[in-house]
Each structure stands twice: as structure tokens, then as C-alpha cells.
Scaffold this motif. Structure first.
Motif, mmCIF file in Angstrom:
data_model
loop_
_atom_site.group_PDB
_atom_site.id
_atom_site.type_symbol
_atom_site.label_atom_id
_atom_site.label_comp_id
_atom_site.label_asym_id
_atom_site.label_seq_id
_atom_site.Cartn_x
_atom_site.Cartn_y
_atom_site.Cartn_z
ATOM 1 N N LYS A 1 -27.344 -14.268 -61.633
ATOM 2 C CA LYS A 1 -27.481 -12.813 -61.559
ATOM 3 C C LYS A 1 -26.292 -12.113 -62.203
ATOM 4 C CE LYS A 1 -29.246 -11.346 -57.798
ATOM 5 N NZ LYS A 1 -29.434 -10.974 -56.361
ATOM 6 N N THR A 2 -25.103 -12.662 -61.998
ATOM 7 C CA THR A 2 -23.892 -11.986 -62.501
ATOM 8 C C THR A 2 -23.419 -12.505 -63.852
ATOM 9 O OG1 THR A 2 -22.478 -13.514 -61.245
ATOM 10 C CG2 THR A 2 -23.115 -11.447 -60.175
ATOM 11 N N ASN A 3 -23.658 -13.789 -64.124
ATOM 12 C CA ASN A 3 -23.137 -14.411 -65.346
ATOM 13 C C ASN A 3 -24.220 -15.118 -66.153
ATOM 14 O OD1 ASN A 3 -20.380 -13.749 -64.751
ATOM 15 N ND2 ASN A 3 -20.355 -15.423 -63.263
ATOM 16 N N PHE B 1 -16.505 -21.701 -61.274
ATOM 17 C CA PHE B 1 -17.016 -22.903 -61.924
ATOM 18 C C PHE B 1 -17.892 -22.584 -63.131
ATOM 19 C CE2 PHE B 1 -20.540 -26.017 -62.200
ATOM 20 C CZ PHE B 1 -19.812 -27.106 -62.645
ATOM 21 N N TYR B 2 -18.712 -21.539 -63.055
ATOM 22 C CA TYR B 2 -19.741 -21.289 -64.057
ATOM 23 C C TYR B 2 -19.143 -20.590 -65.274
ATOM 24 C CZ TYR B 2 -23.022 -22.641 -60.442
ATOM 25 O OH TYR B 2 -23.705 -23.347 -59.493
ATOM 26 N N LYS B 3 -18.794 -21.380 -66.281
ATOM 27 C CA LYS B 3 -18.131 -20.857 -67.475
ATOM 28 C C LYS B 3 -18.880 -21.166 -68.765
ATOM 29 C CE LYS B 3 -14.588 -19.031 -65.366
ATOM 30 N NZ LYS B 3 -14.444 -17.559 -65.305
ATOM 31 N N GLN B 4 -19.850 -22.097 -68.713
ATOM 32 C CA GLN B 4 -20.569 -22.473 -69.914
ATOM 33 C C GLN B 4 -21.983 -22.898 -69.523
ATOM 34 O OE1 GLN B 4 -18.396 -25.715 -71.676
ATOM 35 N NE2 GLN B 4 -18.121 -26.746 -69.715
ATOM 36 N N PRO B 5 -22.921 -22.957 -70.490
ATOM 37 C CA PRO B 5 -24.316 -23.243 -70.155
ATOM 38 C C PRO B 5 -24.509 -24.528 -69.353
ATOM 39 C CG PRO B 5 -24.157 -22.462 -72.406
ATOM 40 C CD PRO B 5 -22.748 -22.622 -71.921
ATOM 41 N N SER B 6 -23.763 -25.584 -69.686
ATOM 42 C CA SER B 6 -23.945 -26.849 -68.980
ATOM 43 C C SER B 6 -23.581 -26.745 -67.501
ATOM 44 C CB SER B 6 -23.112 -27.956 -69.638
ATOM 45 O OG SER B 6 -21.730 -27.624 -69.608
ATOM 46 N N ASP B 7 -22.711 -25.787 -67.152
ATOM 47 C CA ASP B 7 -22.343 -25.615 -65.748
ATOM 48 C C ASP B 7 -23.549 -25.201 -64.907
ATOM 49 O OD1 ASP B 7 -19.753 -26.192 -66.485
ATOM 50 O OD2 ASP B 7 -19.127 -24.087 -66.592
ATOM 51 N N PHE B 8 -24.420 -24.380 -65.480
ATOM 52 C CA PHE B 8 -25.602 -23.939 -64.745
ATOM 53 C C PHE B 8 -26.589 -25.090 -64.570
ATOM 54 C CE2 PHE B 8 -23.767 -20.009 -66.211
ATOM 55 C CZ PHE B 8 -23.991 -19.132 -65.158
ATOM 56 N N LEU B 9 -26.727 -25.922 -65.596
ATOM 57 C CA LEU B 9 -27.581 -27.106 -65.469
ATOM 58 C C LEU B 9 -27.049 -28.036 -64.382
ATOM 59 C CD1 LEU B 9 -28.176 -27.763 -69.270
ATOM 60 C CD2 LEU B 9 -29.983 -27.323 -67.593
ATOM 61 N N GLN B 10 -25.739 -28.216 -64.355
ATOM 62 C CA GLN B 10 -25.137 -29.085 -63.349
ATOM 63 C C GLN B 10 -25.253 -28.475 -61.950
ATOM 64 O OE1 GLN B 10 -21.210 -29.535 -64.954
ATOM 65 N NE2 GLN B 10 -21.838 -31.073 -66.464
ATOM 66 N N ILE C 1 -24.302 -16.216 -69.912
ATOM 67 C CA ILE C 1 -23.574 -17.383 -70.414
ATOM 68 C C ILE C 1 -24.543 -18.492 -70.810
ATOM 69 C CG2 ILE C 1 -21.939 -19.207 -69.767
ATOM 70 C CD1 ILE C 1 -20.628 -17.192 -67.876
ATOM 71 N N VAL C 2 -25.694 -18.548 -70.140
ATOM 72 C CA VAL C 2 -26.669 -19.612 -70.415
ATOM 73 C C VAL C 2 -27.117 -19.569 -71.863
ATOM 74 C CG1 VAL C 2 -28.931 -20.541 -69.783
ATOM 75 C CG2 VAL C 2 -27.417 -19.646 -68.010
ATOM 76 N N GLY C 3 -27.188 -18.375 -72.441
ATOM 77 C CA GLY C 3 -27.534 -18.250 -73.856
ATOM 78 C C GLY C 3 -29.000 -18.049 -74.105
ATOM 79 N N SER C 4 -29.843 -18.793 -73.438
ATOM 80 C CA SER C 4 -31.292 -18.700 -73.597
ATOM 81 C C SER C 4 -31.901 -18.046 -72.352
ATOM 82 C CB SER C 4 -31.881 -20.088 -73.796
ATOM 83 O OG SER C 4 -33.279 -20.090 -73.569
ATOM 84 N N THR C 5 -32.612 -16.944 -72.580
ATOM 85 C CA THR C 5 -33.272 -16.276 -71.451
ATOM 86 C C THR C 5 -34.305 -17.188 -70.817
ATOM 87 O OG1 THR C 5 -32.952 -14.110 -72.472
ATOM 88 C CG2 THR C 5 -34.647 -14.282 -70.773
#
Length: 509
Positions: free
Chosen positions: A119-121, A35-44, A124-128
Motif C-alpha cells: 500500500k505504501t511502497n 526491509f522492502y527496498k526492491q521488487p524481490s523483497d516483496f516476493l520474499q 517499488i515492485v515495478g509491475s502493477t
């Protein structure tokens, strides 16, 4: 959630992933890994972790309020709450007990899914900074769910990553001390990273002060007595460790002691950390009126402890708001309010009513979160009021409790806090407040907010208070003698069946 709204796709992905094996420690699926392929995925993904808070206030009503001396809930027809209220040993298959375990581990799974992917991806978030914040939010929520569990069940499986199916059948219960190690580490990280406030659509996310408030509660729960069981109390004497966390919240200037008690629970006073409800250090946020999604976004807890007959009778409401039968407030609690105490009218409905079948009901019930002008039109699960999980008044009164246990401070500090609360309630000031008096004041202040059972655990007097209460409110002996083993709940039967021999049932069940 009110501000932290999941997208339909993210909700479907994560909810389906964690609902497949609810009779076990939540396991992994390939869905979350892809599922986690782009920054918005982590927010969701983090928003999905917040969504597991949805039933938290209902759980507090069912397992804290009903268990305590605030409720005398013996029914005409045996309901799920009866064995909770009467201390039956036959609770392992109870629906409320099952829900608590499954829902909280559901939330832990969602947190672990996000944390594993960060931890692994995480690049992708872009901003530390954003990645660290999302990690801190997930760790705060994991600590929140584990703290909920440890106060109900004691020993638990400690799961800090997404498990395979094979792993989930091999992770047994850890000691309460080891459960707390994970909780404390998660919250210490959250405190070091989370912001002190948010703006815009992020309002409602966990802040540094949310984490400090929760960690203070953790240290105080650990400091409570053991009662000779493997429950939440470790007799650890960490009152001076909790106090600086409480003081940091108090000294922040971000929260305000609302001088109007009723306004704290008003539907028009909702936003934390803004112009609205500044009593809310952390709240579970709901939004009503989202078509087709009321079960996910709206609230049902306002009517959990109110009877259906009240809605179908005088209110002419036919959506089955309310419990199947009345779950009455105990006479002991009702009689404890002084005549001038404004909190009674806000908290307890005492006027009586005539049901739709013509029967008259005069027993009181809780109604603190009810506003009968706000009954949702579409669904009884769609009330639009937030639930304050950490309240500023509680932060103040927890500080007084720490001081009375020997933490830095004076009797004048304690009396000042308690008299601030009493003044708002319309009561005269008092002096030389003791721990017993503080817990008595807390009972009325936080009635219908789900804190009573945990206060009793921490007080050291749970067995004495509960058994004395039985003699007052239960002269016919429907409620069994309260013994130390019943301070925590049993491991749900579904968990024992899923992997026979993996878990040990809590004594007494």
C-alpha cells in the motif's frame, strides 16, 4: 515449501519480526518497515507468508482428527492430545490450542506486513500486475489463516494491518460474522486477480481456483448450524452461493479425478497443475534434503498420528519419528470400511507390530501419508511429501452436499459423484444418497486428511454422532459427554494473560 523457497535473509527478517510477541496479536517492528527496498523483497515477503502453512497439516491432525470419532487416543501417560480427545474443559493452556492461535496469527502478521508495504511502497515492485498478484496472494493467505482460526475458536480479533504494541492490547474479539466479512472480501479480491495456473518456480502458489475452493468452503461452513454457540456455523443457507465456485473449478479442466486412490498420496505424484498430482487444487508444499533447514522446508506430518514404536521397532529407525504413544484409529471407523474398500489399506495400518522393547501392539493407526521407503535420513522433520489442503475429490463431494441442501442440481448428480468415489474405492454403486450417507462416505474418503471435525460441525449431527460413538469406542467413560460448547476450542490462556480483560473466554472452559 517445495517451489516457493524463502531466501535465508528474508526468512530470518520476517520470522524474527513475528516471533517477538506471540503471546499477543502480532505487532509491528521497525525491521519489516525497512526491509522492502526492491521488487524481490516483496516476493520474499509473500513467500514468508506461505511459510506459515508449514505446520497446518499437523494442526489438522491434532485438532480435527484427534477431536473426532476417527481417533480413540486415550494414553497410558497423559499426553497433550488426551484432553483434546476426551473433551476436557481444561484446554486453555494446551500446547496444541496455543500453537493454532499463535501460528495462524503469525501468518496473518506476515500477510499484513506485505499488504501494508504494498500500500505504501508498492511502486517499488515495478509491475502493477505483479503487485496486484502479490496482494491477492497475501489476501488469500490471510483468509486461509482466519478461516482456520474461526473454525477452531469462533470469535476473534480482526486485524487487517500491522499493529503497534499499544494497538495490539486494545483490539478485542469481533463477532464470527465480522471475521467472515474479512475472509470473504479477501477471497473475492483474490479470485478477481489470481491466475488460473503458474509455470516454473511459481508452481504451488495460490491460484484463482485455490481461492474459489476456499471461498466455497467458507460459504458452506457459514451455512452450517449454530448449535446455539458463537462458532463457525451461522445457518446462512449459502449453498447456492458456494455451488458456482465449485462448478467453476470442475469445469476448468485443470484438475482430474485420479482413478487410483493410493496414487493421490504417492511421493512420486507431487506437482499440482502439471503432469503430476492433478487432484491438488491447493497444497502445502515441502522439500526434503535442504541442509540445516529441515524444520522450515521438510514435513513432519506424515508421522504425527503414527507411533514411535512402529519406527523404532520393525523399521529400526532411531530418529524418533512418530508420536510418543500410539494414537489409535477408532474401532468404529475401522469397522465402517467394507471388505472390498481399497481405501482402508491405504489409510489405516492394521497388521500390528512388535516394538523395540518386545511389546506387541495390535491397535490400528493412520498411515496414509507414510511411505517407509522414504524415511528421511537426517531429521524426522524432513519428509518430502506435499499435503493436499484442497483436493479435487472434495470439490466434487462438496458440490453433492450443496445439491442435497437445495442448490441447483439433481439426485442423479449427487449419486453420480458419490458412485464415482465408490467405484474408485472398489465398491458397488448406490442410489438416492442422503446427506447422512454422504458424510459417512466422506469420513472414509478423507480420513487422515483433517476434515472430519469440520464435516461434523457442518453436518448438524455433531453432538448426536459423537455421543453415540463414545458409547461404542469408550465403554469405560474416559471421554466426557460432548456438548455444544466443545464444538470450538478455548481462547488460549496466554492470550488472556497478555491483556487481562481484553478477550472473553469461550463458554464451557
Amino acid at each position: 515449501m517445495k517451489k516457493i523457497i524463502l531466501s535465508t535473509i528474508a526468512a530470518a527478517v520476517l520470522l524474527s519480526a513475528c516471533n517477538k510477541e506471540l503471546n499477543q496479536v502480532p505487532i509491528s517492528t521497525s525491521t519489516t518497515a525497512t526491509f522492502y527496498k526492491q521488487p524481490s523483497d516483496f516476493l520474499q515477503g509473500v513467500s514468508a507468508a506461505y511459510s506459515a502453512l508449514h505446520n497446518y497439516p499437523v494442526r489438522l491432525a491434532n485438532l480435527s482428527e484427534i477431536r473426532s470419532d476417527n481417533i480413540y487416543g486415550v494414553s497410558v501417560t497423559v499426553r497433550d492430545w488426551d484432553p483434546i480427545n476426551d473433551f476436557s474443559p481444561s484446554l486453555p493452556a494446551n500446547a496444541y490450542v496455543e500453537e493454532a492461535w499463535q501460528a495462524d496469527f503469525n501468518g496473518i502478521f506476515k500477510c499484513n506486513a506485505v499488504l501494508d508495504q504494498l500500500k505504501t511502497n508498492g511502486s517499488i515492485v515495478g509491475s502493477t500486475a505483479l503487485a496486484n498478484r502479490l496482494q491477492a496472494e497475501a489476501q488469500f493467505l490471510r483468509a486461509f489463516y482466519y478461516f482456520d482460526l474461526v473454525r477452531y475458536f469462533g470469535k476473534l480479533p480482526v486485524v487487517d494491518h500491522v499493529l503497534t504494541a499499544a494497538e495490539s492490547n486494545s483490539v478485542g474479539q469481533s463477532s464470527v460474522a465480522d471475521v467472515y466479512k474479512l475472509i470473504i472480501a479477501d477471497l473475492q479480491y483474490a479470485i478477481s486477480i489470481l491466475p488460473t495456473a503458474y509455470t516454473g518456480t511459481d508452481v504451488g502458489r495460490a491460484t484463482k481456483y485455490s481461492a474459489e475452493g476456499l471461498l466455497a468452503e467458507v460459504y458452506m461452513a457459514r451455512s452450517g448450524p449454530t448449535y446455539g454457540i458463537e462458532g463457525p456455523g451461522l445457518n446462512s443457507n449459502e449453498w447456492n452461493t458456494a455451488l458456482p465456485l465449485l462448478n467453476d473449478i470442475i469445469n476448468s479442466g485443470q484438475f482430474t479425478f485420479n482413478t487410483n486412490y493410493a496414487n493421490i498420496f504417492s511421493y512420486s505424484n507431487q506437482s499440482p497443475q502439471a503432469s503430476g498430482n492433478r487432484e491438488a487444487v491447493f497444497d502445502v508444499m515441502y522439500t526434503s534434503g535442504i541442509s540445516g533447514s529441515s524444520d522450515l522446508y521438510g514435513a513432519s506430518y506424515p508421522w504425527t498420528l503414527a507411533p514411535n514404536g512402529y519406527f523404532s521397532g520393525p523399521l529400526k529407525d532411531n530418529k524418533s519419528n512418530g508420536s510418543l504413544e500410539i494414537i489409535p484409529v477408532s474401532n468404529n471407523l475401522v469397522s465402517s470400511y467394507a471388505a472390498a474398500d481399497v481405501r482402508k489399506a491405504v489409510t489405516v495400518f492394521t497388521a500390528g507390530y512388535t516394538g523395540s522393547n518386545g511389546s506387541v501392539e495390535n491397535r490400528p493407526f493412520f498411515k496414509k501419508w507414510l511411505d517407509v521407503t522414504k524415511i528421511p535420513t537426517a531429521s524426522r522433520f524432513d519428509w518430502g511429501i506435499n499435503f493436499i489442503a484442497i483436493r479435487y475429490t472434495d470439490i466434487l463431494m462438496l458440490k453433492a452436499e450443496c445439491i442435497l441442501h437445495g442448490a441447483t442440481g439433481t439426485q442423479a448428480d449427487v449419486d453420480g459423484i458419490v458412485n464415482q468415489v465408490r467405484n474408485r474405492a472398489g465398491l458397488t454403486p448406490t442410489a438416492n444418497v442422503t446427506l447422512d450417507q454422504l458424510f459417512d462416505e466422506r469420513r472414509r474418503e478423507f480420513a487422515d486428511e483433517g476434515s472430519r471435525w469440520f464435516d461434523l460441525q457442518r453436518s448438524g449431527n455433531l453432538l448426536t454422532i459423537m455421543n453415540a460413538w463414545r458409547a461404542i469406542d469408550d465403554p469405560n467413560g474416559a471421554i466426557k459427554p460432548v456438548v455444544a460448547n466443545y464444538i470450538i476450542y478455548p481462547v488460549p490462556q496466554s492470550q488472556l494473560n497478555a491483556a487481562p480483560g481484553l478477550y472473553t473466554q469461550n463458554p464451557g472452559y
